[in-house]
Design a protein around this motif. Sequence first.
Motif, short mmCIF file in Angstrom:
data_model
loop_
_atom_site.label_atom_id
_atom_site.label_comp_id
_atom_site.label_asym_id
_atom_site.label_seq_id
_atom_site.Cartn_x
_atom_site.Cartn_y
_atom_site.Cartn_z
N THR A 173 8.63 -3.41 -6.47
CA THR A 173 7.76 -2.71 -7.43
C THR A 173 6.35 -3.29 -7.47
N ARG A 174 5.97 -3.99 -6.43
CA ARG A 174 4.63 -4.60 -6.41
C ARG A 174 3.63 -3.62 -5.80
N THR A 175 2.64 -3.20 -6.60
CA THR A 175 1.62 -2.26 -6.15
C THR A 175 0.33 -2.99 -5.80
N MET A 176 -0.65 -2.25 -5.34
CA MET A 176 -1.92 -2.88 -4.96
C MET A 176 -2.57 -3.59 -6.13
N THR A 177 -2.64 -2.92 -7.27
CA THR A 177 -3.34 -3.52 -8.41
C THR A 177 -2.60 -4.74 -8.96
N THR A 178 -1.27 -4.64 -9.08
CA THR A 178 -0.52 -5.78 -9.62
C THR A 178 -0.51 -6.93 -8.61
N ALA A 179 -0.49 -6.61 -7.32
CA ALA A 179 -0.53 -7.66 -6.30
C ALA A 179 -1.88 -8.37 -6.29
N ILE A 180 -2.96 -7.62 -6.48
CA ILE A 180 -4.29 -8.23 -6.54
C ILE A 180 -4.37 -9.22 -7.69
N ALA A 181 -3.88 -8.81 -8.87
CA ALA A 181 -3.89 -9.70 -10.03
C ALA A 181 -3.06 -10.95 -9.77
N LEU A 182 -1.87 -10.77 -9.19
CA LEU A 182 -0.98 -11.90 -8.95
C LEU A 182 -1.53 -12.84 -7.88
N GLU A 183 -1.95 -12.28 -6.75
CA GLU A 183 -2.41 -13.12 -5.64
C GLU A 183 -3.71 -13.84 -5.96
N THR A 184 -4.57 -13.23 -6.78
CA THR A 184 -5.79 -13.91 -7.21
C THR A 184 -5.43 -15.12 -8.07
N ALA A 185 -4.47 -14.94 -8.98
CA ALA A 185 -4.03 -16.05 -9.82
C ALA A 185 -3.40 -17.16 -8.99
N ARG A 186 -2.70 -16.78 -7.91
CA ARG A 186 -2.06 -17.76 -7.03
C ARG A 186 -3.06 -18.46 -6.12
N GLY A 187 -4.21 -17.84 -5.91
CA GLY A 187 -5.20 -18.39 -4.99
C GLY A 187 -5.12 -17.83 -3.59
N ASP A 188 -4.26 -16.83 -3.38
CA ASP A 188 -4.15 -16.19 -2.07
C ASP A 188 -5.21 -15.09 -1.98
N LEU A 189 -6.46 -15.51 -1.76
CA LEU A 189 -7.57 -14.57 -1.81
C LEU A 189 -7.57 -13.61 -0.63
N ALA A 190 -6.99 -14.00 0.49
CA ALA A 190 -7.00 -13.13 1.67
C ALA A 190 -6.25 -11.83 1.39
N LEU A 191 -5.03 -11.94 0.88
CA LEU A 191 -4.25 -10.74 0.59
C LEU A 191 -4.88 -9.95 -0.55
N ALA A 192 -5.37 -10.66 -1.58
CA ALA A 192 -6.01 -9.97 -2.70
C ALA A 192 -7.24 -9.21 -2.23
N LEU A 193 -8.05 -9.83 -1.39
CA LEU A 193 -9.25 -9.16 -0.87
C LEU A 193 -8.89 -7.98 0.03
N GLY A 194 -7.88 -8.17 0.86
CA GLY A 194 -7.45 -7.09 1.74
C GLY A 194 -7.03 -5.86 0.94
N LEU A 195 -6.24 -6.09 -0.09
CA LEU A 195 -5.81 -4.98 -0.95
C LEU A 195 -7.00 -4.40 -1.71
N VAL A 243 0.83 -1.21 0.00
CA VAL A 243 0.00 0.00 0.00
C VAL A 243 0.86 1.26 0.00
N LEU A 244 1.89 1.28 0.82
CA LEU A 244 2.75 2.45 0.91
C LEU A 244 3.49 2.70 -0.40
N LEU A 245 3.96 1.63 -1.04
CA LEU A 245 4.62 1.79 -2.32
C LEU A 245 3.65 2.33 -3.37
N SER A 246 2.44 1.80 -3.38
CA SER A 246 1.43 2.25 -4.34
C SER A 246 1.15 3.74 -4.16
N LEU A 247 0.98 4.16 -2.92
CA LEU A 247 0.69 5.57 -2.66
C LEU A 247 1.88 6.46 -3.04
N ARG A 248 3.08 5.98 -2.72
CA ARG A 248 4.28 6.78 -3.04
C ARG A 248 4.42 6.98 -4.54
N VAL A 249 4.24 5.91 -5.30
CA VAL A 249 4.37 6.00 -6.75
C VAL A 249 3.27 6.88 -7.35
#
Length: 233
Positions: free
Chosen positions: A184-206, A25-31
């Motif tokens: 370089t992992r932002t909220m949007t790219t992390a959501i896409a990646l974690e959803t594909a991995r099946g880590d729905l908790a982190l994806a949902l949190g973001l 989140v902090l990286l996303s906001l900073r960028v």
Amino acid sequence: MGQENAFTAAIRLIAELDPTLVEIVLLSLRVSLTAVLLAALLGLPLGTALAIYRFPGRGGVIVTCNALMGLPPVVAGLVVYLLLSRSGPLGPLGILFTPTAMVIAQTLLILPIIISLTRQVMEDLWVEYQEQLRSLGSSTARAIPTLLWDGRFSLITSILAGFGRASAEVGAVMIVGGNIAGYTRTMTTAIALETARGDLALALGLGILLIALTLALNAIAYGTGRMAQRAAA
């Protein structure tokens, strides 16, 4: 993990300020905030100048800026990638796959939005104040900061629109940032990646935080709009 359990786990990650989530989140906001600042510093005066100056080809510039408001993020990412790659003109800088490259890509996306929206606001103000400013001996160039100050509340909406585009962007930052964990992992790219991995908790949190950010932006835009109406009354 079931959807209900994933949602509960997502809320827990937010409540406990999970380090991975906070870092993303902090990286996303900073960028995004850096890109918005750069785009505003360039776009506000350029949009105002486009509104008040008359020159050959002005119509074409306006049409181009309006068209670039819908620039596909992947195209912006590709352009920046080609510029920053080893064989590109800016390759020696070595900033590809860094947050700096992501800032450049987001600035490229936001700039046409701020220029176009600023021009629309400033054209109306210029029609209203042109004769008054001329009578006070103000040149066209000197009128730019005056108009920017007078339209500051309306321009906040333009800036927030740019920030909304930046914070929700995926394609460009994925291409030039590489979606590198912890770098370089932002909220949007992390959501896409974690959803594909099946880590729905982190994806949902973001996702929850991204929705909250969007709601906050709309609330600020609504509030500034009301302030502008009161100031004009």
